[in-house]
Design a protein around this motif. Sequence first.
Motif, short mmCIF file in Angstrom:
data_model
loop_
_atom_site.label_atom_id
_atom_site.label_comp_id
_atom_site.label_asym_id
_atom_site.label_seq_id
_atom_site.Cartn_x
_atom_site.Cartn_y
_atom_site.Cartn_z
N GLU A 120 -18.32 -10.73 46.66
CA GLU A 120 -18.74 -10.62 47.40
C GLU A 120 -18.91 -8.24 47.85
N GLY A 121 -17.02 -8.05 47.38
CA GLY A 121 -17.67 -6.91 47.54
C GLY A 121 -18.06 -5.83 46.74
N LEU A 122 -18.19 -6.18 45.24
CA LEU A 122 -19.23 -5.41 44.67
C LEU A 122 -21.14 -5.78 44.74
N ASN A 123 -21.38 -6.96 45.07
CA ASN A 123 -22.78 -7.52 46.17
C ASN A 123 -22.93 -6.33 47.64
N GLN A 124 -21.58 -5.73 47.71
CA GLN A 124 -22.23 -4.96 49.26
C GLN A 124 -22.00 -3.17 48.50
N VAL A 125 -22.41 -3.25 47.19
CA VAL A 125 -22.28 -1.48 46.71
C VAL A 125 -23.45 -1.88 45.95
N PRO A 126 -23.63 -0.57 45.40
CA PRO A 126 -24.88 -0.31 44.66
C PRO A 126 -24.34 -0.68 43.00
N ASP A 127 -24.98 -1.24 42.27
CA ASP A 127 -24.66 -1.72 40.96
C ASP A 127 -24.16 -0.24 39.95
N VAL A 128 -24.91 0.23 40.66
CA VAL A 128 -24.12 1.51 39.30
C VAL A 128 -23.58 2.96 40.10
N ASP A 129 -22.80 3.33 39.34
CA ASP A 129 -22.35 5.16 40.25
C ASP A 129 -23.32 6.41 39.71
N GLU A 130 -23.10 7.38 40.75
CA GLU A 130 -23.83 8.43 40.20
C GLU A 130 -24.53 8.37 38.39
N LYS A 131 -23.47 8.34 37.61
CA LYS A 131 -23.82 8.77 36.20
C LYS A 131 -24.12 7.28 36.07
N GLY A 132 -24.64 6.80 36.51
CA GLY A 132 -25.36 5.37 35.81
C GLY A 132 -24.33 4.60 35.25
N ASN A 133 -23.02 4.64 35.33
CA ASN A 133 -21.88 4.18 34.92
C ASN A 133 -21.86 2.68 35.77
N LYS A 134 -21.53 1.09 35.36
CA LYS A 134 -21.37 -0.04 35.59
C LYS A 134 -20.33 0.73 36.88
N MET A 135 -21.04 -0.40 38.31
CA MET A 135 -19.68 0.22 39.51
C MET A 135 -18.87 -0.83 39.25
N PHE A 136 -17.11 -0.05 39.05
CA PHE A 136 -16.01 -1.08 39.04
C PHE A 136 -15.48 -0.58 40.53
N LEU A 137 -14.82 -2.20 40.69
CA LEU A 137 -14.26 -2.03 41.99
C LEU A 137 -12.79 -2.93 41.58
N SER A 138 -11.39 -2.60 41.64
CA SER A 138 -10.70 -3.34 41.45
C SER A 138 -9.42 -4.37 42.23
N GLU A 139 -9.25 -5.43 41.89
CA GLU A 139 -8.66 -6.83 42.84
C GLU A 139 -7.45 -6.06 43.69
N GLY A 140 -7.47 -4.91 43.53
CA GLY A 140 -6.08 -3.75 44.53
C GLY A 140 -6.84 -3.30 45.51
N ASP A 141 -8.00 -2.83 44.85
CA ASP A 141 -8.95 -2.14 45.52
C ASP A 141 -9.61 -3.17 46.79
N ILE A 142 -10.24 -4.26 45.84
CA ILE A 142 -10.47 -4.72 47.11
C ILE A 142 -9.54 -6.06 48.45
N LEU A 143 -8.39 -6.20 47.70
CA LEU A 143 -7.12 -6.39 48.42
C LEU A 143 -6.86 -5.91 49.60
N LEU A 144 -6.76 -4.33 48.84
CA LEU A 144 -6.57 -3.25 50.12
C LEU A 144 -7.56 -3.04 51.15
N ALA A 145 -8.64 -3.06 50.58
CA ALA A 145 -9.64 -2.97 51.71
C ALA A 145 -9.80 -3.97 52.88
N TRP A 146 -9.66 -4.96 52.30
CA TRP A 146 -9.60 -6.25 52.88
C TRP A 146 -9.02 -6.02 54.06
N ILE A 147 -7.41 -6.24 53.46
CA ILE A 147 -6.04 -6.20 54.46
C ILE A 147 -6.05 -4.92 55.30
#
Length: 494
Positions: free
Chosen positions: A271-298
Amino acid sequence: MLKNLTAPKRVQPPRIDTDEVIPMFYFDEYWRWIIMSKTIRFNDVLDVDKLHSTLSHLCTMGEWRKLGGRLRKNSAGHYEIHVPREFTSKRPAVGFSKVSFDTSIEDHPVASKMPNHPTLADKPSIQCGPEELKGLNQYDGSPRSIDDFLYSDRPQLHLHTVSFGDATLVTYTWSHSLMDACGMQALYEAWSLVLGGKESQVKPLAGYKDAMADFGLVQPPKPWLFESIVMGMFSMIFFGLRWIISNLGKAKPETKAIFIPARMVQKLRTEGLNQVPDVDEKGNKMFLSEGDILLAWITRTVCLDEPLGAHRDVIIGNALDLRTRLPNVFSPEKSYVQNAIFMIYTVEKLKKVVQGTVGSLALHIRKLIVEQVKEDQLEAEARLTRVAKEKFNTIILVGSANSVLVMCSNWTKAKFFEALDFGPAVLKQGQPDETRVNGLGKPAYFYWNMLNDQPLGMKNVINIMGKDAEGNYWVLAVLGQKQWQNMEVELARR
């Protein structure tokens, strides 16, 4: 308070000339006032005497001897570790106590409350916290403050075990000045190797020379990212007062565990990856770790009951292990049982945290982590940390007096469900293969507890303890009553 005023003044034991004296490392002093215990559940019957003897033996090997030292304060007010030349029954390397019951752990009125995977199914849930398990992790004479170490000859580590007919609880107690989470991981790995007869594979401990002694002494070329909003002494005082006042009349915050099954984490991340762009400013595939997602949700869940103000910020402090970030400071050939953590901060508007998406907050957290883990940024933060310690004897905080502070420590990379291998100490398998998740002699569950009094109104503390062999996450959190109610609602939706 009256008892403290009338109690006789405590004095340190006489100095023993043959003890080896090691100055306490600079950044270890920050954590000396916190007295910790960690209780680990094994669904097997373990040879607890073997656990004690192998841990004690580890503490005789080279600079690992430091772990068997005694805490002292010298005449100049500096803290030291005094290591006996020889460990004896009167001056052991590790304190030890044990209790045993002939019954199953499930028949014990307190131990049976501990979470056990087969009863959890695949549903997220809130489980009991350390207060409900009180008594299992304490022994006669358990320390309650740093003074209990300074004014006695107790070693820095104490091992306490509770044995049942089908399980074993292993607790160790220490002053936080000894180590952080990744220091624990290093201890676990070394202890497991000694237990398994692989002593030659134990990495030497860098225990006598402070690897971080010079870190942060030089003024870095660039300022720290959040240097302009570091709280001064008055701001910190007002922040503390507002914190206390806002909690007056409310129920005391509670510490509880949260079970988050792997499928929920995967769904949150998708769900989190679907809520952000597919690639970052440099054209790299967007990365969000499980820790990023858990911390944001909590964090979002924690902030739901906070009064929305146009200018209120949420400050998220995330503990970062420095060992793998500073190759010029730490060698991969050595173990570092010490405190090597800094806080990485995220600042975001409260309204945006509550009304925005989990994915957008996780991305904001990720971007600021990437920026702050650069070596020059870590050195800049170290410099400010030293200034705060020397001027005010405190840590650095960012934000303003009306900010919402959320502090997080993520232990997932320490791999606590894997790092500790007590297989060679198993006397009898407790839980059958068909219902167990953990391997033989591997942790089934663990929790920590602060043995000294917690600061008044302490809450919004999040500890992502890690994930088990099936990828399920365990989180220990200190939250207010309304926050726990919101957490129940959010979990029920999942």
